[in-house]
Design an enzyme around this catalytic site. Structure first.
Site, PDB file in Angstrom:
ATOM      1  CB  VAL A  14      -0.965   0.004   1.204  1.00 17.45           C
ATOM      2  CG1 VAL A  14      -1.712   1.332   1.298  1.00 17.45           C
ATOM      3  CG2 VAL A  14      -1.955  -1.145   1.095  1.00 17.45           C
ATOM      4  NE  ARG A  99     -10.015   0.465   8.948  1.00 16.73           N
ATOM      5  CZ  ARG A  99      -9.580  -0.614   8.322  1.00 16.73           C
ATOM      6  NH1 ARG A  99     -10.116  -1.802   8.604  1.00 16.73           N
ATOM      7  NH2 ARG A  99      -8.628  -0.524   7.424  1.00 16.73           N
ATOM      8  CB  CYS A 128      -9.671  -2.938   0.941  1.00 13.68           C
ATOM      9  SG  CYS A 128      -9.400  -4.547   1.732  1.00 13.68           S
ATOM     10  CE  LYS A 223     -10.174  -5.864  10.276  1.00 14.55           C
ATOM     11  NZ  LYS A 223      -8.969  -6.126   9.440  1.00 14.55           N
ATOM     12  CG  HIS A 252     -10.818  -6.864  -2.360  1.00 13.59           C
ATOM     13  ND1 HIS A 252      -9.754  -7.711  -2.569  1.00 13.59           N
ATOM     14  CD2 HIS A 252     -10.618  -6.290  -1.132  1.00 13.59           C
ATOM     15  CE1 HIS A 252      -8.944  -7.658  -1.520  1.00 13.59           C
ATOM     16  NE2 HIS A 252      -9.439  -6.804  -0.646  1.00 13.59           N
ATOM     17  CG  ASN A 325      -6.984  -5.204  -3.153  1.00 15.86           C
ATOM     18  OD1 ASN A 325      -6.879  -5.470  -4.355  1.00 15.86           O
ATOM     19  ND2 ASN A 325      -6.109  -5.620  -2.258  1.00 15.86           N
TER      20      ASN A 325
END
Length: 358
Positions: A14, A99, A128, A223, A252, A325
């Site tokens: 990433v 999060r 993602c 999640k 994805h 993703n």
């Protein structure tokens, strides 16, 4: 005058894409600082054709930094993000650590950029698989409401990091080139590096991403459930997910079933998605046009197709949602948050530190 931007985890799958997205960004940047663990410190990467030496991440790495993009794992964010905030930076965190923190907005810019307006120094980037689903569902939610979401994912191995990419390529080569039985291939990482057993992904599908929770869902599935509710600000919305790892490297894909509060005509649903920022409608079954994982690689957008009414439920709709993703699902969404912070005048130090220094 531009910003000083730090990227924590700059050498990862990433992080390297964060550098690329920052190069292409409208964000005014004067200086980039690339940070990593001791394993990668000292490497030389490029930003806009200039050599930049990767530095070791420490508590003192963030002096003079305006925006810090984190993608080095939850433990790194937990340890260093509060120090970045204390130093005056705004943190965009691409890990799961913050999060569900009530003091941290969870943001997909096309959906809820306004959530950043009262930030406390940290903005979280969702998972993602959640991000692309939000882009597909928000235009529907705005017009017809949502009463249920059920999603099954087909997730690329890059979601588990560069080591999972390497493991997948090795396994496929062993099966194709060396004739090894797929069941006999050795695995060290998937389905979850933190679990007791590991299974080969080559020519396989693993109905486990992350470890299992006490309710028999995986953390990845939870999640998606919890993040969807937080982003949409609908804590009572029924959301359930089944997350599956498949042997492709990037992008994805998701089979999404929703029930709307009001009956939504399919052609109007397609038009709403086509008009929504960041979404691309690919839905022409007469010409076999629908989203494909391979076609999404390298694109910032979320592709939506196979939109159709449920055969039995009047307000039920099925769709197929695909996105890269590592871009919209991670690097681009993070840089996009930074752009939104700039556009909304929110790149500022925080007067009260609400996060624990460790």
């Amino acid at each position: 005058m531009g910003y000083t931007v730090a990227i924590v985890g700059a050498t990862g799958a990433v992080g390297t894409r964060m550098i690329q997205q920052l190069e292409q960004s409208t964000l005014p940047v004067d200086k980039v600082r690339l940070l990593s663990s001791s394993r990668s410190a000292g490497k030389v990467l490029q930003y806009k054709d200039q050599d930049v030496t990767v530095e070791l991440t420490t508590k003192d790495s963030f002096e003079g930094v305006d925006i810090a993009l984190f993608s080095a794992g939850g433990s790194v964010s937990a340890k260093f993000a509060p120090y970045a905030v204390k130093a005056g930076a705004v943190v965009v965190d691409n890990t799961s650590h913050f999060r569900q923190n009530p003091d941290v907005p969870l943001v997909v810019p096309e959906v809820n950029a306004y959530a950043m307006d009262a930030h406390n120094g940290i903005i979280a980037c969702p998972n993602c698989s959640t991000i692309q689903m939000m882009v597909a569902l928000e235009p529907i939610r705005q017009k017809w409401g949502l009463s249920r979401v059920i999603v099954s994912t087909y997730q690329a191995v890059s979601g588990a990091g560069q080591s999972a990419i390497n493991e997948t390529v090795r396994e496929i080569k062993e099966v194709v080139n060396d004739g090894v039985d797929p069941k006999a291939v050795h695995a060290d990482i998937l389905p979850s590096g933190g679990d007791k057993k590991h299974y080969p992904i080559a020519f396989n599908a693993l109905a486990q991403i992350d470890v299992f929770t006490d309710n028999d869902y995986t953390y990845e599935e939870m999640k998606m459930t919890n993040e969807t509710k937080k982003i949409m600000e609908e804590p009572e919305l029924p959301v359930s997910a089944t997350c599956v790892r498949v042997p492709i490297l990037f992008s994805h894909s998701e089979a999404v079933y929703i029930e709307t509060k009001d009956v939504a005509p399919i052609e109007e649903v397609k038009a709403a998605i086509a008009a929504f920022p960041g979404a691309v409608l690919e839905d022409d079954i007469k010409h076999q046009i629908y989203p494909q994982a391979a076609n999404a690689v390298g694109s910032r957008e979320t592709f939506v197709g196979r939109i159709r009414k449920d055969l039995d439920i009047e307000n039920g709709i099925h769709m197929w949602v695909v996105s890269d993703n590592l871009l919209k699902g991670a690097a681009w969404n993070s840089v996009q948050i930074a752009e939104s912070l700039h556009e909304r005048g929110l790149v500022r130090s925080t007067s009260e530190l609400k996060f624990e220094l460790k």
